[in-house]
Motif scaffolding. Structure first.
Motif, short mmCIF file in Angstrom:
data_model
loop_
_atom_site.label_atom_id
_atom_site.label_comp_id
_atom_site.label_asym_id
_atom_site.label_seq_id
_atom_site.Cartn_x
_atom_site.Cartn_y
_atom_site.Cartn_z
N LEU A 20 0.83 -1.20 0.00
CA LEU A 20 0.00 0.00 0.00
C LEU A 20 0.86 1.25 0.00
N ALA A 21 1.92 1.26 0.78
CA ALA A 21 2.80 2.42 0.82
C ALA A 21 3.44 2.66 -0.54
N GLN A 22 3.80 1.60 -1.25
CA GLN A 22 4.41 1.75 -2.56
C GLN A 22 3.42 2.33 -3.56
N ASP A 23 2.14 2.04 -3.42
CA ASP A 23 1.15 2.58 -4.33
C ASP A 23 1.10 4.10 -4.29
N HIS A 24 1.52 4.71 -3.19
CA HIS A 24 1.48 6.16 -3.04
C HIS A 24 2.78 6.83 -3.48
N ALA A 25 3.82 6.07 -3.74
CA ALA A 25 5.10 6.65 -4.15
C ALA A 25 4.99 7.13 -5.59
N PRO A 26 5.61 8.27 -5.90
CA PRO A 26 5.54 8.78 -7.27
C PRO A 26 6.43 7.99 -8.22
N VAL A 27 6.16 8.15 -9.50
CA VAL A 27 6.95 7.51 -10.54
C VAL A 27 8.32 8.18 -10.63
N SER A 28 9.25 7.52 -11.29
CA SER A 28 10.63 8.02 -11.33
C SER A 28 10.75 9.37 -12.02
N SER A 29 9.87 9.70 -12.96
CA SER A 29 9.96 11.02 -13.61
C SER A 29 9.72 12.15 -12.62
N ILE A 30 9.06 11.85 -11.51
CA ILE A 30 8.86 12.84 -10.45
C ILE A 30 10.06 12.83 -9.51
N GLN A 37 15.12 21.69 -15.09
CA GLN A 37 14.14 21.22 -16.08
C GLN A 37 12.84 22.04 -16.06
N TYR A 38 12.45 22.53 -14.91
CA TYR A 38 11.11 23.11 -14.75
C TYR A 38 11.07 24.59 -14.38
N SER A 163 7.42 20.20 -8.62
CA SER A 163 6.60 20.50 -7.44
C SER A 163 6.29 19.22 -6.68
N MET A 164 5.90 18.20 -7.42
CA MET A 164 5.57 16.93 -6.78
C MET A 164 6.80 16.30 -6.14
N ARG A 165 7.96 16.47 -6.75
CA ARG A 165 9.19 15.95 -6.13
C ARG A 165 9.44 16.64 -4.79
N LEU A 166 9.28 17.96 -4.76
CA LEU A 166 9.47 18.69 -3.50
C LEU A 166 8.51 18.19 -2.43
#
Length: 176
Positions: A20-30, A37-38, A163-166
Motif C-alpha cells: 500500500l505504501a508503494q502505491d502512493h510513491a511517485p513515478v521516477s519522472s517525479i 528542467q522546470y 513541485s511533486m518531487r518537493l
C-alpha cells in the motif's frame, strides 16, 4: 483455530502494508525531476522572495494568495509557507516562521491529474486546489463549519513533476 486465524490476519496485514505504501510513491519522472528542467514553468508571485519558488498562486482583485518554498526541500531542510495579502500588505503567513513543511502541510495527487495542498491554521482548514483541466481555487472551512471558495484562474504548477518531487522529498505527499 482462533489463534491460527488471528495469526493469519497479522501476517496478512504485515505483508500487504508495504504494498500500500508503494502505491502512493511517485513515478521516477517525479523523483528525478530537477529545478533546471522546470524553472521556466513557474511564475513569480510578489509574495515569494527571489530566492523562492512560487509553487502556487492566485490573484483576485486586490488580493494575492501564494504558496512559496525553497528550491530544495527534504524532511529536515528547506521551507514552505502560504502567504496572503490584501492591497499589497501581507495579512497571513502560515506557518509564521520559515520551517520544513512536514507536519504543517499535506499534498494530494489525484488520479484525475488534479492536486491539492491542505493545512490547518487557527481551526480554519485551507485547501489550495489545482485542477489539471480547469481553474484553481482555495477552499476554506471555518471552525463553525462555514465554507468559502475563492476562485482563481488556471495554475497547474502543483502538477509539475518538480513541485511533486518537493512534496515527496519533504514528506508531505499523502501516504508518504
Amino acid at each position: 483455530m482462533k489463534k491460527i486465524l488471528a495469526l493469519f490476519a497479522v501476517i496478512s496485514i504485515s505483508v500487504t502494508t508495504p504494498a500500500l505504501a508503494q502505491d502512493h510513491a511517485p513515478v521516477s519522472s517525479i523523483t528525478t525531476a530537477t529545478w533546471a528542467q522546470y524553472k521556466g514553468d513557474y511564475q513569480q508571485s510578489p509574495l515569494c522572495g527571489k530566492d523562492e519558488i512560487t509553487l502556487w498562486t492566485c490573484e483576485t482583485g486586490k488580493r494575492v494568495y501564494s504558496l512559496c518554498s525553497s528550491h530544495e526541500m527534504t524532511r529536515t531542510s528547506g521551507h514552505m509557507q502560504y502567504r496572503a495579502s490584501d492591497h499589497g500588505k501581507v495579512v497571513l503567513t502560515y506557518p509564521a516562521e520559515k520551517r520544513t513543511p512536514l507536519g504543517a502541510f499535506v499534498f494530494n495527487s489525484y488520479g484525475s491529474g488534479d492536486a491539492s495542498v491542505e493545512f490547518t491554521n487557527n481551526g480554519y482548514v485551507y485547501t489550495l486546489f489545482d485542477a489539471l483541466r480547469g481553474n484553481s481555487s482555495i477552499h476554506v472551512v471555518a471552525p463553525s463549519g462555514k465554507q468559502t471558495e475563492i476562485k482563481c484562474g488556471g495554475n497547474q504548477t502543483l502538477q509539475l513533476n518538480y513541485s511533486m518531487r518537493l512534496m515527496y522529498d519533504s514528506g508531505v505527499w499523502a501516504g508518504n
